[in-house]
Design a protein around this motif. Structure first.
Motif, short mmCIF file in Angstrom:
data_model
loop_
_atom_site.label_atom_id
_atom_site.label_comp_id
_atom_site.label_asym_id
_atom_site.label_seq_id
_atom_site.Cartn_x
_atom_site.Cartn_y
_atom_site.Cartn_z
N LYS A 1 14.32 0.99 13.37
CA LYS A 1 15.12 1.85 14.23
C LYS A 1 15.58 3.05 13.40
O LYS A 1 15.72 2.96 12.18
N GLU A 2 15.84 4.14 14.08
CA GLU A 2 16.27 5.36 13.39
C GLU A 2 17.47 5.10 12.47
O GLU A 2 17.53 5.63 11.37
N ILE B 1 12.79 -1.87 21.94
CA ILE B 1 13.09 -0.50 22.35
C ILE B 1 11.84 0.09 22.98
O ILE B 1 10.79 0.15 22.31
N ALA B 2 11.95 0.48 24.22
CA ALA B 2 10.82 1.05 24.96
C ALA B 2 9.58 0.15 24.85
O ALA B 2 8.47 0.63 24.63
N GLY B 3 9.81 -1.15 24.95
CA GLY B 3 8.71 -2.11 24.94
C GLY B 3 8.18 -2.50 23.57
O GLY B 3 7.28 -3.32 23.47
N GLN B 4 8.75 -1.94 22.51
CA GLN B 4 8.30 -2.23 21.14
C GLN B 4 9.43 -2.89 20.36
O GLN B 4 10.58 -2.47 20.47
N TRP B 5 9.08 -3.88 19.54
CA TRP B 5 10.07 -4.50 18.67
C TRP B 5 10.27 -3.62 17.45
O TRP B 5 9.31 -3.19 16.82
N LYS B 6 11.54 -3.33 17.15
CA LYS B 6 11.91 -2.51 16.00
C LYS B 6 12.91 -3.28 15.15
O LYS B 6 13.69 -4.09 15.65
N ILE B 7 12.91 -2.98 13.86
CA ILE B 7 13.84 -3.62 12.93
C ILE B 7 15.14 -2.82 12.94
O ILE B 7 15.14 -1.63 12.61
N SER B 8 16.24 -3.47 13.31
CA SER B 8 17.53 -2.79 13.26
C SER B 8 18.24 -3.06 11.94
O SER B 8 18.96 -2.21 11.43
N ALA B 9 17.99 -4.24 11.37
CA ALA B 9 18.58 -4.56 10.07
C ALA B 9 17.72 -5.64 9.40
O ALA B 9 17.18 -6.52 10.06
N ALA C 1 18.83 0.85 1.71
CA ALA C 1 18.73 2.14 2.36
C ALA C 1 19.19 2.00 3.81
O ALA C 1 19.12 0.93 4.40
N THR C 2 19.62 3.12 4.37
CA THR C 2 19.99 3.18 5.78
C THR C 2 19.24 4.34 6.41
O THR C 2 19.21 5.44 5.86
N GLY C 3 18.64 4.06 7.56
CA GLY C 3 17.86 5.06 8.29
C GLY C 3 16.37 4.87 8.04
O GLY C 3 15.96 4.58 6.92
N ALA C 4 15.60 5.01 9.10
CA ALA C 4 14.16 4.77 9.02
C ALA C 4 13.48 5.63 7.94
O ALA C 4 12.65 5.13 7.18
N LYS C 5 13.85 6.90 7.86
CA LYS C 5 13.22 7.77 6.86
C LYS C 5 13.58 7.32 5.44
O LYS C 5 12.71 7.24 4.57
N THR D 1 0.82 -1.22 0.00
CA THR D 1 0.00 0.00 0.00
C THR D 1 0.85 1.26 0.00
O THR D 1 0.33 2.36 -0.04
N GLY D 2 2.17 1.10 0.09
CA GLY D 2 3.06 2.26 0.13
C GLY D 2 2.90 3.06 1.41
O GLY D 2 3.02 4.28 1.41
N HIS D 3 2.67 2.38 2.52
CA HIS D 3 2.42 3.03 3.81
C HIS D 3 3.75 3.40 4.46
O HIS D 3 4.24 2.72 5.37
N ALA D 4 4.34 4.48 4.01
CA ALA D 4 5.67 4.90 4.45
C ALA D 4 5.70 5.25 5.94
O ALA D 4 6.68 4.98 6.63
N GLN D 5 4.64 5.86 6.44
CA GLN D 5 4.61 6.24 7.85
C GLN D 5 4.74 5.00 8.75
O GLN D 5 5.48 5.00 9.72
N TYR D 6 4.04 3.95 8.38
CA TYR D 6 4.13 2.71 9.15
C TYR D 6 5.55 2.15 9.08
O TYR D 6 6.13 1.78 10.09
N THR D 7 6.10 2.12 7.89
CA THR D 7 7.45 1.59 7.70
C THR D 7 8.46 2.36 8.55
O THR D 7 9.30 1.77 9.22
N ALA D 8 8.35 3.68 8.56
CA ALA D 8 9.27 4.50 9.36
C ALA D 8 9.16 4.19 10.84
O ALA D 8 10.16 4.22 11.57
N GLN D 9 7.98 3.85 11.30
CA GLN D 9 7.77 3.58 12.73
C GLN D 9 8.32 2.23 13.17
O GLN D 9 8.64 2.06 14.35
N VAL D 10 8.42 1.26 12.28
CA VAL D 10 8.86 -0.08 12.70
C VAL D 10 10.37 -0.29 12.56
O VAL D 10 10.88 -1.29 13.06
#
Length: 181
Positions: free
Chosen positions: A46-47, A143-151, A60-64, A35-44
């Motif tokens: 890590k920065e 991170i802060a109770g949420q699972w995030k993708i680091s790589a 790519a490197t970096g959540a944005k 769906t091209g949901h970039a906001q969701y992708t950025a949230q999951v």
């Protein structure tokens, strides 16, 4: 395969809750990409997250930057052409506040030039074709109770060693964690 149960109920429940959260995270990838949901992708991610698509494809490197990846005109074109990401059930190796997840992903595309075929009770379709099958290795952190993708590394299943090594590493890590012989 006998696994000794010596952990507390609380520890076992935490493992179940972690695995469910990780399954949800991995299962969210196809709908967010399709769906091209970039906001969701950025949230999951890590920065400083890393998205590695292997040799021949950019990453790519970096959540944005990773989120911007699915906003590209070429990705939008793939979505409009009938792109569907289809993932298999992931193999999850929990390591405290870290996890390694190994899974398959198929990229499926509507076959607009295929011969129309009818299926009882399901109409007529020109069908779909599997464009690519890849092996995924997701490295996660809590991170802060949420699972995030680091790589995240994804490599095409093409007969070469690298994707097989990712699959083998996932299995080896599970064997080591469970002390299975």
């Amino acid at each position: 395969m006998a696994i000794e149960v010596s952990e507390s109920i609380e520890a076992r429940l935490r493992e179940v809750e972690d695995k469910l959260a990780i399954y949800e995270l991995i299962a969210s990838h196809p709908p967010s990409a399709d769906t091209g949901h970039a906001q969701y992708t950025a949230q999951v991610y890590k920065e400083e997250g890393i998205f590695n698509r292997g040799v021949g494809l950019d990453g790519a490197t970096g959540a944005k930057a990773i989120a911007d990846f699915i906003l590209r005109p070429a990705h939008r074109e793939a979505i409009q052409g009938g792109l569907a990401h289809f993932t298999g059930l992931p193999l999850v190796n929990l390591q405290g506040d870290r996890a390694i997840v190994t899974s398959y992903l198929q990229l499926i595309q509507h076959d607009k030039t295929g011969k129309p075929r009818e299926m009882a009770n399901h109409g007529v379709s020109t069908g779909y074709r599997i464009h690519r099958v890849v092996v995924n290795r997701w490295e996660l952190e809590r991170i802060a109770g949420q699972w995030k993708i680091s790589a995240r590394t994804l490599l095409p299943v093409d007969g070469s060693k690298a994707p097989l090594e990712l699959l083998n590493a996932g299995l080896t890590e599970i064997l080591a964690r469970n002390r299975i012989e």
